[in-house]
Design a protein around this motif. Structure first.
Motif, PDB file in Angstrom:
ATOM      1  N   PRO A  37       0.728  -1.152   0.013  1.00  3.82           N
ATOM      2  CA  PRO A  37      -0.120   0.095   0.068  1.00  3.82           C
ATOM      3  C   PRO A  37       0.914   1.199  -0.077  1.00  3.82           C
ATOM      4  O   PRO A  37       1.933   1.362   0.476  1.00  3.82           O
ATOM      5  N   SER A  38       0.493   2.263  -0.846  1.00  2.00           N
ATOM      6  CA  SER A  38       0.931   3.810  -0.575  1.00  2.00           C
ATOM      7  C   SER A  38       1.100   4.196   0.929  1.00  2.00           C
ATOM      8  O   SER A  38       0.187   3.978   1.342  1.00  2.00           O
ATOM      9  N   ASP A  58       3.714  -7.897  -6.690  1.00  2.00           N
ATOM     10  CA  ASP A  58       3.448  -7.823  -8.173  1.00  2.00           C
ATOM     11  C   ASP A  58       3.200  -6.536  -8.735  1.00  2.00           C
ATOM     12  O   ASP A  58       3.206  -6.209 -10.066  1.00  2.00           O
ATOM     13  N   ALA A  59       3.085  -5.640  -8.016  1.00  5.92           N
ATOM     14  CA  ALA A  59       2.947  -3.919  -8.403  1.00  5.92           C
ATOM     15  C   ALA A  59       3.763  -3.163  -7.006  1.00  5.92           C
ATOM     16  O   ALA A  59       3.619  -3.588  -5.998  1.00  5.92           O
ATOM     17  N   LEU A  60       4.175  -2.053  -7.531  1.00  9.30           N
ATOM     18  CA  LEU A  60       4.576  -1.011  -6.549  1.00  9.30           C
ATOM     19  C   LEU A  60       3.770   0.404  -6.886  1.00  9.30           C
ATOM     20  O   LEU A  60       3.740   1.074  -7.862  1.00  9.30           O
ATOM     21  N   PRO A  61       3.191   0.949  -5.983  1.00  8.73           N
ATOM     22  CA  PRO A  61       2.458   2.068  -6.305  1.00  8.73           C
ATOM     23  C   PRO A  61       3.152   3.539  -6.439  1.00  8.73           C
ATOM     24  O   PRO A  61       4.360   3.291  -5.612  1.00  8.73           O
ATOM     25  N   ALA A  62       2.805   4.645  -7.003  1.00  5.05           N
ATOM     26  CA  ALA A  62       3.754   5.564  -7.011  1.00  5.05           C
ATOM     27  C   ALA A  62       4.276   6.048  -5.809  1.00  5.05           C
ATOM     28  O   ALA A  62       5.459   6.533  -5.595  1.00  5.05           O
ATOM     29  N   ALA A  83       6.141  -3.774 -13.522  1.00  2.00           N
ATOM     30  CA  ALA A  83       6.453  -2.694 -14.007  1.00  2.00           C
ATOM     31  C   ALA A  83       6.720  -1.655 -12.956  1.00  2.00           C
ATOM     32  O   ALA A  83       6.450  -1.859 -11.813  1.00  2.00           O
ATOM     33  N   LEU A  84       7.295  -0.463 -13.254  1.00  3.15           N
ATOM     34  CA  LEU A  84       7.574   0.239 -12.435  1.00  3.15           C
ATOM     35  C   LEU A  84       6.797   1.927 -12.615  1.00  3.15           C
ATOM     36  O   LEU A  84       6.888   2.260 -13.604  1.00  3.15           O
ATOM     37  N   PRO A  85       5.848   2.195 -11.911  1.00  2.00           N
ATOM     38  CA  PRO A  85       5.245   3.719 -11.952  1.00  2.00           C
ATOM     39  C   PRO A  85       6.302   4.788 -12.249  1.00  2.00           C
ATOM     40  O   PRO A  85       7.081   4.709 -11.528  1.00  2.00           O
ATOM     41  N   ASP A  86       5.934   5.392 -12.992  1.00  2.00           N
ATOM     42  CA  ASP A  86       6.622   7.037 -12.939  1.00  2.00           C
ATOM     43  C   ASP A  86       6.508   7.453 -11.347  1.00  2.00           C
ATOM     44  O   ASP A  86       5.650   7.486 -10.728  1.00  2.00           O
ATOM     45  N   GLY A  87       7.675   7.998 -10.885  1.00  2.00           N
ATOM     46  CA  GLY A  87       8.059   8.659  -9.738  1.00  2.00           C
ATOM     47  C   GLY A  87       7.774   7.774  -8.566  1.00  2.00           C
ATOM     48  O   GLY A  87       7.790   8.092  -7.512  1.00  2.00           O
ATOM     49  N   ILE A 108      11.387  -0.114 -18.526  1.00  2.00           N
ATOM     50  CA  ILE A 108      11.551   0.643 -17.570  1.00  2.00           C
ATOM     51  C   ILE A 108      11.194   2.094 -17.980  1.00  2.00           C
ATOM     52  O   ILE A 108      11.794   2.594 -19.132  1.00  2.00           O
ATOM     53  N   PRO A 109      10.464   2.893 -17.216  1.00  2.00           N
ATOM     54  CA  PRO A 109      10.044   4.114 -17.707  1.00  2.00           C
ATOM     55  C   PRO A 109      11.249   5.165 -17.809  1.00  2.00           C
ATOM     56  O   PRO A 109      12.196   4.781 -17.048  1.00  2.00           O
ATOM     57  N   ALA A 110      11.335   5.941 -18.844  1.00  2.00           N
ATOM     58  CA  ALA A 110      12.331   6.876 -19.184  1.00  2.00           C
ATOM     59  C   ALA A 110      12.915   7.639 -17.878  1.00  2.00           C
ATOM     60  O   ALA A 110      14.193   7.718 -17.835  1.00  2.00           O
ATOM     61  N   GLY A 111      11.897   8.256 -17.266  1.00  2.00           N
ATOM     62  CA  GLY A 111      12.295   9.035 -16.261  1.00  2.00           C
ATOM     63  C   GLY A 111      12.376   8.442 -14.657  1.00  2.00           C
ATOM     64  O   GLY A 111      12.338   9.360 -13.734  1.00  2.00           O
ATOM     65  N   VAL A 112      12.334   7.151 -14.652  1.00  2.00           N
ATOM     66  CA  VAL A 112      12.232   6.514 -13.359  1.00  2.00           C
ATOM     67  C   VAL A 112      13.306   6.873 -12.313  1.00  2.00           C
ATOM     68  O   VAL A 112      13.062   6.792 -11.175  1.00  2.00           O
TER      69      VAL A 112
END
Length: 176
Positions: A37-38, A58-62, A83-87, A108-112
């Motif tokens: 959880p965030s 399986d996921a990471l919140p921003a 996946a990695l969320p932006d931020g 990988i997001p460009a600005g991660v």
């Protein structure tokens, strides 16, 4: 669930807010926690090392790591993160080592990594990465080690990897 893995017992039941501010290291491993959880670690401003390994995440919140400005080591290996969320790493200016090995990352997001000026080591080996965005490692003046071995990389955009070489004497792209 997170409570089964002990996250909530550390935050709410066991650790009053005064103790949360003094915790320096947390290590959770080998459990069943698909969701983080965030704000789980909010208030743990002295935390310098966090290990969440083999938890089936399986996921990471921003906002998963918001407020962890003192964190220098983040270890998330052997989960199911795709996946990695932006931020996701925003505000972690002290982070020196990031271990995301043996997950299921496909991109990988460009600005991660934006703003991670202290980052020295990135380990993303044994994932399912097929490509890297242009400039993904730019703006990381301290970067010394990049491990991308055992992925499915088929192309290396010049600005994604080779722009890192003067700063990163250790670059592992074997078994791709």
């Amino acid at each position: 669930t997170a409570s089964q893995a002990g996250i909530f017992s550390v935050r709410d039941d066991l650790a009053p807010s005064s103790l949360q501010r003094t915790i320096r290291r947390l290590d959770f491993g080998w459990g069943d926690m698909a969701v983080l959880p965030s704000g789980t670690f909010q208030g743990m401003s002295s935390l310098v090392a966090l290990q969440l390994r083999d938890l089936t995440l399986d996921a990471l919140p921003a906002g998963a790591f918001s407020g962890l400005a003192s964190l220098t080591y983040l270890s998330l290996p052997s989960n199911h993160i795709a996946a990695l969320p932006d931020g996701v790493f925003r505000g972690m200016s002290s982070l020196r080592r990031l271990d995301m090995a043996a997950n299921q990352l496909t991109a990988i997001p460009a600005g991660v990594f934006y703003g991670l000026s202290s980052l020295r080591e990135v380990d993303m080996c044994a994932n399912q990465l097929t490509a890297l965005p242009e400039g993904v490692f730019h703006g990381l003046p301290s970067l010394a080690v990049v491990n991308l071995s055992s992925n499915q990389l088929t192309a290396y955009p010049g600005g994604a990897l080779f722009g890192v070489l003067p700063r990163a004497p250790i670059l592992d792209v074997t078994n791709n």
